[in-house]
Design an enzyme around this catalytic site. Structure first.
Site, PDB file in Angstrom:
ATOM      1  N   CYS A 116      -5.890   0.186  -5.322  1.00  0.00           N
ATOM      2  CA  CYS A 116      -6.535   0.837  -4.182  1.00  0.00           C
ATOM      3  C   CYS A 116      -7.216   2.075  -4.731  1.00  0.00           C
ATOM      4  CB  CYS A 116      -5.517   1.213  -3.111  1.00  0.00           C
ATOM      5  SG  CYS A 116      -6.240   2.193  -1.780  1.00  0.00           S
ATOM      6  N   CYS A 119      -7.083   5.303  -2.120  1.00  0.00           N
ATOM      7  CA  CYS A 119      -5.831   6.036  -1.833  1.00  0.00           C
ATOM      8  C   CYS A 119      -4.691   5.299  -2.511  1.00  0.00           C
ATOM      9  CB  CYS A 119      -5.627   6.217  -0.333  1.00  0.00           C
ATOM     10  SG  CYS A 119      -5.950   4.769   0.684  1.00  0.00           S
ATOM     11  N   SER A 120      -3.784   4.699  -1.749  1.00  0.00           N
ATOM     12  CA  SER A 120      -2.663   4.005  -2.389  1.00  0.00           C
ATOM     13  C   SER A 120      -2.194   2.850  -1.520  1.00  0.00           C
ATOM     14  CB  SER A 120      -1.516   4.985  -2.642  1.00  0.00           C
ATOM     15  OG  SER A 120      -1.136   5.614  -1.429  1.00  0.00           O
ATOM     16  N   CYS A 121      -3.119   2.121  -0.887  1.00  0.00           N
ATOM     17  CA  CYS A 121      -2.762   0.979  -0.041  1.00  0.00           C
ATOM     18  C   CYS A 121      -1.937  -0.016  -0.854  1.00  0.00           C
ATOM     19  CB  CYS A 121      -4.016   0.294   0.495  1.00  0.00           C
ATOM     20  SG  CYS A 121      -4.980   1.371   1.579  1.00  0.00           S
TER      21      CYS A 121
END
Lengths: 214, 95
Positions: A116, A119-121
């Protein structure tokens, strides 16, 4: 005095590391402030928040490993998983909430890896919390630019004949990789196979363990 | 790949909460699958009434994103792009 001469060494003989205690960051303070306001205003309760934290902590890569092992052994389930991974995971009994999941399959010709960049999906509702490196700027920026170098650093060296597909989880979907089933496991049960499926193999930064390793 | 319908990501750089990665803006790919509809995050993020939009999984080649000298030009990047960021395009590297 016992500490006169060796203040900088622990009893084990190693140097002490400084504590990493630090004041709350801006965003940590904001999180606490908003959480307390939501409770004060009756929007939620401390018990509900704790229950949600417990539910998240109870999720682990073992859930995903069970899904992968079933896909390896049940062709109809594999097809259903590739068609709609959210429905297939729920039908298997996993409470993944509103998460929308896509499964991508590694084959002899294709290796998939998930990142991702924004962000940090991560498919937390199935696999639990992501590893810290998944959220690092280095992983997020390098995986789309030089995926084979990143994979090699994880110990995954792919032949030139394999196509690498990077999946940037930019919006509403979350992703799980179905790693290739290891050779020599034809007569294995799904429960035994699940032990070969690592967290990293479902991100694409690893492959399933060899049968002789478990 | 010859029969694919190609689309280009708009090259705009608007302010605000945008989920179209900057490194893909202006790049041409093809639709891997169509998802959604999902509410537009650019409106949702600010509590506005959000328009429902198709979400496309767009596939790009490494050659298109990073240039023809990318070490593995045929490796791919898939990303989810909302429909209002996409416009019709000619195939990349068309003569």
């Amino acid at each position: 005095m016992p500490h006169d001469h060796h203040d900088h060494l622990s009893p084990s003989g190693h140097p002490y590391r400084p504590d990493d205690d630090h004041p709350l960051t801006y965003w940590q303070q904001m999180e606490i402030a908003i959480r307390e306001l939501l409770i004060e205003k009756g929007v939620t309760t401390a018990a509900e928040i704790n229950a949600q934290i417990d539910a998240m902590d109870s999720r682990s890569p073992a859930n995903g490993a069970a899904v992968v092992a079933r896909a390896w052994t049940d062709p109809a389930f594999r097809d259903a998983l590739l068609a709609d991974a959210s429905v297939a995971s729920r039908d298997m009994g996993f409470d993944i909430g509103p998460m929308k999941l896509i499964a991508v399959e590694n084959t002899a010709d294709v290796h998939n890896v998930i990142v991702c960049t924004l962000c940090s999906c991560y498919p937390r509702n199935l696999l639990g919390l992501p590893p810290d490196w998944y959220k690092s700027r280095a992983y997020r920026s390098r995986t789309v630019k030089e995926p084979r170098k990143v994979l090699a650093e994880f110990g995954v060296n792919l032949p030139d004949t394999t196509t690498v597909r990077v999946h940037d989880s930019t919006a509403d979907m979350r992703y799980i990789v179905i790693p290739a089933r290891p050779a020599g496991t034809d007569d294995w049960s799904p429960d035994a196979l699940a032990r070969l499926v690592t967290r990293d193999s479902m991100i694409g930064t690893g492959i399933a363990k060899a049968p002789e390793s478990v | 790949m010859a029969k694919q319908e190609f689309i280009r990501v708009r090259r705009d750089m608007p302010p605000g909460h945008v989920r179209t990665p900057a490194y893909l803006r202006g790049k041409t790919g093809w639709i891997e699958r169509t998802l959604g509809p999902f509410p537009n995050p650019e409106q949702l993020a600010y509590g506005h009434q959000a328009q429902s939009l198709p979400l496309m999984r767009v596939r790009f080649t490494m050659a298109e994103v990073w240039g023809a000298d990318a070490p593995y030009p045929d490796d791919t990047i898939d990303a989810e792009i909302y429909a209002h960021w996409l416009e019709p395009a000619e195939p990349p590297n068309a003569p």
